[in-house]
Design an enzyme around this catalytic site. Sequence first.
Site, mmCIF file in Angstrom:
data_model
loop_
_atom_site.group_PDB
_atom_site.id
_atom_site.type_symbol
_atom_site.label_atom_id
_atom_site.label_comp_id
_atom_site.label_asym_id
_atom_site.label_seq_id
_atom_site.Cartn_x
_atom_site.Cartn_y
_atom_site.Cartn_z
ATOM 1 N N GLY A 69 12.657 90.737 -100.908
ATOM 2 C CA GLY A 69 11.565 90.442 -101.824
ATOM 3 C C GLY A 69 10.228 90.341 -101.109
ATOM 4 O O GLY A 69 9.207 90.829 -101.611
ATOM 5 N N SER A 70 10.208 89.730 -99.941
ATOM 6 C CA SER A 70 8.942 89.551 -99.223
ATOM 7 C C SER A 70 8.319 90.899 -98.877
ATOM 8 O O SER A 70 7.122 91.119 -99.095
ATOM 9 C CB SER A 70 9.159 88.745 -97.933
ATOM 10 N N GLN A 178 13.076 86.112 -109.011
ATOM 11 C CA GLN A 178 13.905 85.107 -109.682
ATOM 12 C C GLN A 178 14.408 85.581 -111.052
ATOM 13 O O GLN A 178 15.273 84.939 -111.652
ATOM 14 C CB GLN A 178 13.120 83.799 -109.868
ATOM 15 N N THR A 236 16.185 104.091 -90.946
ATOM 16 C CA THR A 236 17.498 104.452 -91.492
ATOM 17 C C THR A 236 17.904 103.424 -92.536
ATOM 18 O O THR A 236 17.827 102.221 -92.296
ATOM 19 C CB THR A 236 18.530 104.531 -90.353
ATOM 20 N N CYS A 323 11.111 77.640 -98.480
ATOM 21 C CA CYS A 323 10.120 78.065 -97.492
ATOM 22 C C CYS A 323 9.227 76.917 -97.066
ATOM 23 O O CYS A 323 8.630 76.952 -96.000
ATOM 24 C CB CYS A 323 9.249 79.173 -98.068
#
Length: 394
Positions: A69-70, A178, A236, A323
């Site tokens: 996601g980041s 989410q 890859t 986080c």
Amino acid sequence: MIYADNAATTKMSPAAIETMLSLMENSWGNPSSLYAHGQNAKEVLEQARCDIAHAIGAEPREIIFTSGGSEADNQAILSAAENGKKAGKTHIVSSAFEHHAVLHTLNKLKKEGFEVTLLDVHENGLIVPEEVNAAIREDTCLVTIMYANNEIGTIQPIREIAAVCRQRGVPFHTDAVQAVGHIPLSAAEEGIDMLSASAHKFHGPKGVGFLYARKGIRLASLIEGGAQERGRRAGTENVPGIAAMAVALKEACANLKQNAEHLTSMRDRLILGLRQIPHSALNGDPQRRLPGNVNFCFEGIEGESLLLLLDDKGIQASSGSACTSGSLDPSHVLLAIGRVHDVAHGSLRLSLGEDVTAAQVDEMIRAVREVVDYLRGFSPIWRDLMSGKKQFIL
Ligand SMILES: *Cc1c(COP(=O)(O)O)cnc(C)c1O
């Protein structure tokens, strides 16, 4: 043990694990190789792309695989910024309660001369489409608003926000990490231009995710190298991870309705129980929230000690975002919805898994009640509140 931190990560589905193992053993070729073993991996990759596209109402070529996601958030925002800069547009609209993958990327752009408007989030944890409209300027090159918040679970009026952006001719990105696999969603139908998702939030493996970019959106590559992902993401491909992500998402979507119904009823049972604790408050709108998300503030306690004592009782929860744990600052999300520092410090997020039972919910209610009582017993803030030296807020 009760795992109630599914917003931080989820347990992998057995079918996804099996897919991954089998591919690592049998189909480990490089998808860019021309011989059969490589082409076999290529087929697996493209089938996963089709399945994922289908699951979110997109076309296969609109899906770019990322490391999670980041990375998808970074790529979406930096691409829009690059496109904007070329057209002399350097203003971005977002909100104060985005994930740090979005906020920190915006901070980086600010240092490069971009201007960022962070919209206020209302007390109920929602953003108003008219306010997005009012914030858009001639030089706006991107609006990025998350689909569902990772701490308080509120679901934004994405269709309406996307419509505003479409009307004003501004690309719209949403961090849907989410939401994907948890609530019904269709990228094309809802008019979304870019969308980020992450496999480990829907029972897939960690380190893999995807970015949806509508046809016609030009993406910049964050990683230079080979021509993988049609030149938009070198390296890859993580074939086993990607295939396992597709399996997990297909599974999540097939069971979405019944999972959401069950989770919603467990969530509401938990909310009802925790509301009985005096001087407590639910964070975020009670209805417009993710089926499994419960987030409370308890006055007069520290979230950290609450978590440690719950862990002793076999309950794994969080004070907000994984986080920010380890930092002493209160959650930026709770501050964004107007909680004051003292109250924001006493927060608890319980994000339920699909297999949670009513007995477990009742156990959580009992445990939280005991721990809150215990902690208040020797909290100096609580003593001041009780003696009237300080005023209760909740
Ligand atoms: C977990 C999460 C992310 C980050 O995803 P990773 O795959 O862990 O990089 C981004 N946004 C939201 C809303 C999240 O919950």
